[in-house]
Scaffold this active site. Sequence first.
Site, PDB file in Angstrom:
ATOM      1  N   ASP A  51       0.716  -1.152   0.023  1.00 45.80           N
ATOM      2  CA  ASP A  51       0.022   0.025   0.020  1.00 45.80           C
ATOM      3  C   ASP A  51       0.985   1.219  -0.020  1.00 45.80           C
ATOM      4  O   ASP A  51       1.829   1.186   0.679  1.00 45.80           O
ATOM      5  CB  ASP A  51      -0.948   0.185   1.229  1.00 45.80           C
ATOM      6  N   GLN A  75      -7.244   6.420  -5.296  1.00 47.61           N
ATOM      7  CA  GLN A  75      -8.429   6.202  -4.937  1.00 47.61           C
ATOM      8  C   GLN A  75      -9.207   6.883  -6.102  1.00 47.61           C
ATOM      9  O   GLN A  75      -9.021   8.269  -6.045  1.00 47.61           O
ATOM     10  CB  GLN A  75      -9.031   6.774  -3.651  1.00 47.61           C
ATOM     11  N   TYR A 140     -12.227  14.027  -4.624  1.00 44.78           N
ATOM     12  CA  TYR A 140     -11.378  13.460  -5.573  1.00 44.78           C
ATOM     13  C   TYR A 140     -10.578  14.641  -6.278  1.00 44.78           C
ATOM     14  O   TYR A 140      -9.328  14.573  -6.433  1.00 44.78           O
ATOM     15  CB  TYR A 140     -11.890  12.532  -6.330  1.00 44.78           C
ATOM     16  N   ARG A 207     -18.743  13.754 -23.521  1.00 44.20           N
ATOM     17  CA  ARG A 207     -17.266  13.594 -22.800  1.00 44.20           C
ATOM     18  C   ARG A 207     -16.441  13.453 -23.835  1.00 44.20           C
ATOM     19  O   ARG A 207     -16.584  13.389 -25.187  1.00 44.20           O
ATOM     20  CB  ARG A 207     -17.487  11.886 -22.123  1.00 44.20           C
ATOM     21  N   GLY A 266     -24.287  15.488  -9.192  1.00 42.24           N
ATOM     22  CA  GLY A 266     -22.812  15.723  -9.369  1.00 42.24           C
ATOM     23  C   GLY A 266     -22.030  15.340 -10.896  1.00 42.24           C
ATOM     24  O   GLY A 266     -20.873  15.835 -11.261  1.00 42.24           O
ATOM     25  N   GLU A 267     -22.783  14.782 -11.750  1.00 33.45           N
ATOM     26  CA  GLU A 267     -22.088  14.470 -13.310  1.00 33.45           C
ATOM     27  C   GLU A 267     -22.348  15.527 -13.913  1.00 33.45           C
ATOM     28  O   GLU A 267     -23.118  16.432 -13.760  1.00 33.45           O
ATOM     29  CB  GLU A 267     -23.370  13.496 -13.729  1.00 33.45           C
TER      30      GLU A 267
HETATM   31  N1  LIG Z   1      -9.741   6.026 -16.034  1.00 37.22           N
HETATM   32  C1  LIG Z   1      -9.673   7.161 -16.401  1.00 37.22           C
HETATM   33  O1  LIG Z   1     -10.539   7.596 -17.306  1.00 37.22           O
HETATM   34  C2  LIG Z   1      -9.039   8.127 -15.808  1.00 37.22           C
HETATM   35  C3  LIG Z   1      -9.086   9.537 -16.019  1.00 37.22           C
HETATM   36  C4  LIG Z   1      -8.224  10.545 -15.449  1.00 37.22           C
HETATM   37  C5  LIG Z   1      -7.449  10.196 -14.287  1.00 37.22           C
HETATM   38  N2  LIG Z   1      -7.065   8.894 -14.039  1.00 37.22           N
HETATM   39  C6  LIG Z   1      -6.391   8.584 -13.083  1.00 37.22           C
HETATM   40  O2  LIG Z   1      -5.414   7.732 -13.552  1.00 37.22           O
HETATM   41  C7  LIG Z   1      -4.997   6.567 -12.726  1.00 37.22           C
HETATM   42  C8  LIG Z   1      -4.994   5.083 -12.771  1.00 37.22           C
HETATM   43  O3  LIG Z   1      -6.583   5.044 -13.092  1.00 37.22           O
HETATM   44  P1  LIG Z   1      -7.295   3.705 -13.383  1.00 37.22           P
HETATM   45  O4  LIG Z   1      -8.516   3.847 -14.290  1.00 37.22           O
HETATM   46  O5  LIG Z   1      -6.162   2.883 -14.125  1.00 37.22           O
HETATM   47  O6  LIG Z   1      -7.724   2.824 -12.353  1.00 37.22           O
HETATM   48  P2  LIG Z   1      -7.510   1.555 -11.622  1.00 37.22           P
HETATM   49  O7  LIG Z   1      -8.282   1.237 -10.467  1.00 37.22           O
HETATM   50  O8  LIG Z   1      -7.635   0.387 -12.515  1.00 37.22           O
HETATM   51  O9  LIG Z   1      -5.722   1.877 -11.157  1.00 37.22           O
HETATM   52  C9  LIG Z   1      -5.216   2.150  -9.803  1.00 37.22           C
HETATM   53  C10 LIG Z   1      -4.305   1.207  -9.504  1.00 37.22           C
HETATM   54  O10 LIG Z   1      -3.954   1.813  -8.096  1.00 37.22           O
HETATM   55  C11 LIG Z   1      -3.928   0.836  -7.172  1.00 37.22           C
HETATM   56  N3  LIG Z   1      -3.971   1.185  -5.827  1.00 37.22           N
HETATM   57  C12 LIG Z   1      -5.254   1.885  -5.492  1.00 37.22           C
HETATM   58  N4  LIG Z   1      -4.850   2.330  -4.157  1.00 37.22           N
HETATM   59  C13 LIG Z   1      -3.708   1.849  -3.675  1.00 37.22           C
HETATM   60  C14 LIG Z   1      -2.931   1.985  -2.581  1.00 37.22           C
HETATM   61  N5  LIG Z   1      -3.466   2.677  -1.439  1.00 37.22           N
HETATM   62  N6  LIG Z   1      -1.466   1.558  -2.697  1.00 37.22           N
HETATM   63  C15 LIG Z   1      -1.310   0.779  -3.767  1.00 37.22           C
HETATM   64  N7  LIG Z   1      -1.820   0.674  -4.878  1.00 37.22           N
HETATM   65  C16 LIG Z   1      -3.199   1.346  -5.012  1.00 37.22           C
HETATM   66  C17 LIG Z   1      -5.298  -0.513  -7.404  1.00 37.22           C
HETATM   67  O11 LIG Z   1      -4.979  -1.599  -7.046  1.00 37.22           O
HETATM   68  C18 LIG Z   1      -5.071  -0.242  -9.242  1.00 37.22           C
HETATM   69  O12 LIG Z   1      -4.258  -1.351  -9.698  1.00 37.22           O
HETATM   70  C19 LIG Z   1      -5.335   7.043 -11.327  1.00 37.22           C
HETATM   71  O13 LIG Z   1      -4.547   7.889 -10.805  1.00 37.22           O
HETATM   72  C20 LIG Z   1      -6.648   7.844 -12.036  1.00 37.22           C
HETATM   73  O14 LIG Z   1      -7.052   8.980 -10.936  1.00 37.22           O
HETATM   74  C21 LIG Z   1      -7.988   7.788 -14.602  1.00 37.22           C
END
Ligand SMILES: NC(=O)c1ccc[n+]([C@@H]2O[C@H](COP(=O)([O-])OP(=O)(O)OC[C@H]3O[C@@H](n4cnc5c(N)ncnc54)[C@H](O)[C@@H]3O)[C@@H](O)[C@H]2O)c1
Length: 306
Positions: A51, A75, A140, A207, A266-267
């Site tokens: 973590d 998160q 967030y 979007r 919130g959307e």
């Molecule tokens: N998916 C999107 O459209 C999007 C858009 C904007 C930003 N993001 C950002 O991209 C990044 C990745 O997002 P994603 O969509 O791949 O999500 P995801 O949930 O697939 O990936 C997040 C990863 O982080 C790990 N994780 C979460 N909390 C943790 C902790 N405390 N310690 C260690 N590992 C932890 C999870 O297990 C997961 O593998 C994030 O920072 C998210 O905010 C995503």
Amino acid sequence: MNMLITGGAGFIGSHAAEEFINKGYDVTVIDNLCSGKKENLPSSVNFIEADITDYNFSSLFQKKQFDYIIHFAAQIDVRKSVENPIFDAHINIEGLLNILQSTVNSSIKKFVFISSAGVMYGNTDEPADELTPPAPVSPYGVSKLSGEHYLASYHHNHNLNYTILRLANVYGPRQDPLGEAGVVAIFANQMINRKQSILFGFGELIRDYVYVKDVINAVVKCLDKGNGEIFNISTSEPTTVKELFEKMRSNFTDIPDPLFLPARPGELDRSIVNYHKAKNILGWAPLVDLNQGLTSTIEYFKNLKK
Ligand SMILES: NC(=O)c1ccc[n+]([C@@H]2O[C@H](COP(=O)([O-])OP(=O)(O)OC[C@H]3O[C@@H](n4cnc5c(N)ncnc54)[C@H](O)[C@@H]3O)[C@@H](O)[C@H]2O)c1
């Protein structure tokens, strides 16, 4: 080159891990697997199940000198952040600080922070550029903006080189089809199982969908460019949820008509982001158009079911 990827077992992070393994990097992934999966990772990745909030990064950095850190772990659920902002801040702010504090006196070349465009700019009539004042309303969004400010602070106080990528709505293989976000993965899963989809905002929410491989190209390009800069990573193409649904439905037969419901609290009505700064400074532009990206994503989910 040694690279550390946090959250590398997740959707976007696992594509980064794959890309840098293919480029010959020595890749270490830290992930607590709360939503990520180990099977998303190539076998040659050094995987640490931990973590980010309590892992001892200093002892890792003493054992291995990392050239780059890409920080995806977060998160990511906007609604969860509204219900429990303390948990959101624990992961997204304290977790980040736990890593940043350990980079002090290390000689990493670049820290890439993965931020979010939608939550930063709110509703946008015109595609929002990076000069648009951030106005996050969800915890967030606030925690992501705090992370951005902390990077500037670590640069000022400790000379940390960093780049921030604000991603639009990312889609592609390995996105969680059962999560709250990720409408492409959710629709793909529902269509494969011939289940009715729900189109919130009566299908009119707009979007900016960017394919995951294009996002990874931006990560690659910012390793040696754009120090101390923020870049939007998007397509600037507005697509309504209804248009998205219909494009996806055309890859199937016998898909039930969707249910149209009002937007959830919130959307955003409209979230479109301008990527010209990334084009000018990083030489980055999206290469995968929506039809192409949707076809690859649908193929991936169909193959998963086989
Ligand atoms: N998916 C999107 O459209 C999007 C858009 C904007 C930003 N993001 C950002 O991209 C990044 C990745 O997002 P994603 O969509 O791949 O999500 P995801 O949930 O697939 O990936 C997040 C990863 O982080 C790990 N994780 C979460 N909390 C943790 C902790 N405390 N310690 C260690 N590992 C932890 C999870 O297990 C997961 O593998 C994030 O920072 C998210 O905010 C995503």
